[in-house]
Design an enzyme around this catalytic site. Structure first.
Site, PDB file in Angstrom:
ATOM      1  N   GLU A 194      -1.083  -5.377   8.624  1.00  0.00           N
ATOM      2  CA  GLU A 194      -0.129  -4.695   9.748  1.00  0.00           C
ATOM      3  C   GLU A 194      -0.873  -4.890  11.178  1.00  0.00           C
ATOM      4  OE1 GLU A 194       0.758  -0.575   9.025  1.00  0.00           O
ATOM      5  OE2 GLU A 194       1.196  -0.875   7.067  1.00  0.00           O
ATOM      6  N   ASP A 249      -0.814  -6.380  -0.050  1.00  0.00           N
ATOM      7  CA  ASP A 249      -1.069  -5.703   0.973  1.00  0.00           C
ATOM      8  C   ASP A 249      -2.850  -5.192   1.199  1.00  0.00           C
ATOM      9  OD1 ASP A 249       0.577  -4.881   3.048  1.00  0.00           O
ATOM     10  OD2 ASP A 249       1.430  -3.096   2.122  1.00  0.00           O
ATOM     11  N   LYS A 285      -1.170  -9.399   3.074  1.00  0.00           N
ATOM     12  CA  LYS A 285      -0.507  -8.902   4.070  1.00  0.00           C
ATOM     13  C   LYS A 285      -1.067  -7.915   5.034  1.00  0.00           C
ATOM     14  CE  LYS A 285       3.387  -5.854   3.609  1.00  0.00           C
ATOM     15  NZ  LYS A 285       3.045  -4.906   4.639  1.00  0.00           N
ATOM     16  N   ASP A 301       0.925  -1.169  -0.037  1.00  0.00           N
ATOM     17  CA  ASP A 301       0.298  -0.136   0.013  1.00  0.00           C
ATOM     18  C   ASP A 301       0.664   1.336   0.092  1.00  0.00           C
ATOM     19  OD1 ASP A 301       0.891  -0.099   2.520  1.00  0.00           O
ATOM     20  OD2 ASP A 301      -1.190   0.064   3.486  1.00  0.00           O
ATOM     21  N   SER A 302       2.249   1.022  -0.046  1.00  0.00           N
ATOM     22  CA  SER A 302       3.080   2.112  -0.083  1.00  0.00           C
ATOM     23  C   SER A 302       2.975   2.741  -1.532  1.00  0.00           C
ATOM     24  CB  SER A 302       4.600   1.486  -0.236  1.00  0.00           C
ATOM     25  OG  SER A 302       4.724   0.556  -1.020  1.00  0.00           O
ATOM     26  N   GLU A 337       9.630  -4.099  10.127  1.00  0.00           N
ATOM     27  CA  GLU A 337      10.245  -2.822   9.553  1.00  0.00           C
ATOM     28  C   GLU A 337      10.602  -2.124  10.789  1.00  0.00           C
ATOM     29  OE1 GLU A 337       7.334  -0.961   7.091  1.00  0.00           O
ATOM     30  OE2 GLU A 337       8.641   0.841   6.847  1.00  0.00           O
TER      31      GLU A 337
END
Ligand code: KIV
Length: 286
Positions: free
Chosen positions: A115, A83, A113, A44-45, A182
């Site tokens: 978070e 993501d 993925k 999602d960057s 991260e």
């Protein structure tokens, strides 16, 4: 050969390293797939790298699907991870499963993925129990940028280090096959990598994770000088692109490009014919 969850876990057992890069479009994904890179993250960057936002918060599930579909179509061997964007899984395990299901069905990727650590363990459990592989992401979690008060290193100090380790153990216990670490201190990343059976993928977390992920625009020097400290720049593609764009601009404006040679078809009629055609057109206008 197609990279799978089994390949990745076996790599860890064999003490080999895993490489992962982001990609968000067909052309880039095809180039990555033609190398030995094991995994692509449709991160999602893309909110920052492709859409120009300041952070990942505005990215929607529908948008992720558009980018992810193009990437998955390009990949024959590379393992593709999608993501899950902000607010597509935080509400409940049921919401998470629905979103993960859409990502898998509508992109044909290999895994998702999300978070978070202990706070999203029920979500990880629900998704993996439905047969969808999950990569977790702990330490600095960009979707919590406002809660963290900015993009900050995590796991500093004894209490925080214990918290990050507990999160790592929790995502493994919930069924994740891998976890992104991260911006956690290298010694903590090394300890987590030793303690876990699942694959750890570092970014800004030192040399001892099982694998490494980078945002491809960062490692190719395409970010106009805003390169994070932990990135190694492997090429200066940004400068090369800028040079090519400005040479093109000069060639077009200077009448150097295109020439007759670059025409798609040759002018096949005689010069006399074109003169006649021009005269006829002029007469027609009178
Ligand atoms: O969105 C992303 O690209 C990521 C990586 C930086 C790990 O989450």
């Amino acid at each position: 050969m197609k990279c799978t969850v089994k390949t990745l876990l076996q790599r860890k057992e064999d003490h080999g390293k895993v490489s992962m890069l982001t990609a968000y479009d067909y052309t880039t994904a095809r180039l990555v797939d033609s190398t030995g890179v094991d995994m692509i993250l449709v991160g999602d960057s893309l909110g920052m790298t492709m859409q120009g936002y300041e952070n990942t918060i505005p990215v929607s599930l529908d948008e992720m699907i558009v980018y992810g579909r193009s990437v998955a179509r390009a990949c024959r061997d590379t393992f593709v991870v999608m993501d899950m964007p902000f607010m597509s899984y935080q509400v409940s395990p049921e919401q998470a499963l629905r979103s993960a299901g859409r990502l898998m069905k509508e992109t044909m990727a290999d895994a998702v993925k999300l978070e978070g650590g202990r706070n999203v363990s029920p979500q990880i459990r629900a998704i993996t129990q439905a047969g969808i592989p999950v990569c977790a992401h702990i330490g600095m979690t960009p979707q919590s940028v406002h809660a963290m008060g900015g993009f900050k290193v995590q796991g500093k100090g004894e209490d925080n280090a214990r918290r990050v380790l507990r999160d790592a153990l929790a995502v493994q216990e919930a069924g994740a096959f891998a976890v992104v670490l991260e911006c956690v201190p290298p010694k903590l990343a090394a300890l987590i990598t030793k303690e876990l059976d699942i694959v750890t993928i570092g970014i800004g977390a030192g040399p001892d994770c099982d694998g490494q992920v980078l945002v491809y625009q960062d490692m190719l020097g395409m970010t106009d000088g805003h390169t994070p400290k932990f990135v190694r720049q492997f090429a200066d593609v940004g400068e090369q692109m800028k040079r090519a764009f400005s040479e093109y601009d000069e060639a077009v404006k200077g009448g150097i490009f295109p020439t007759e040679e670059h025409a798609f078809v040759k002018s096949d009629c005689s010069p006399e014919f074109y003169e006649k055609l021009e005269r006829e057109t002029g007469e027609g206008r009178q």
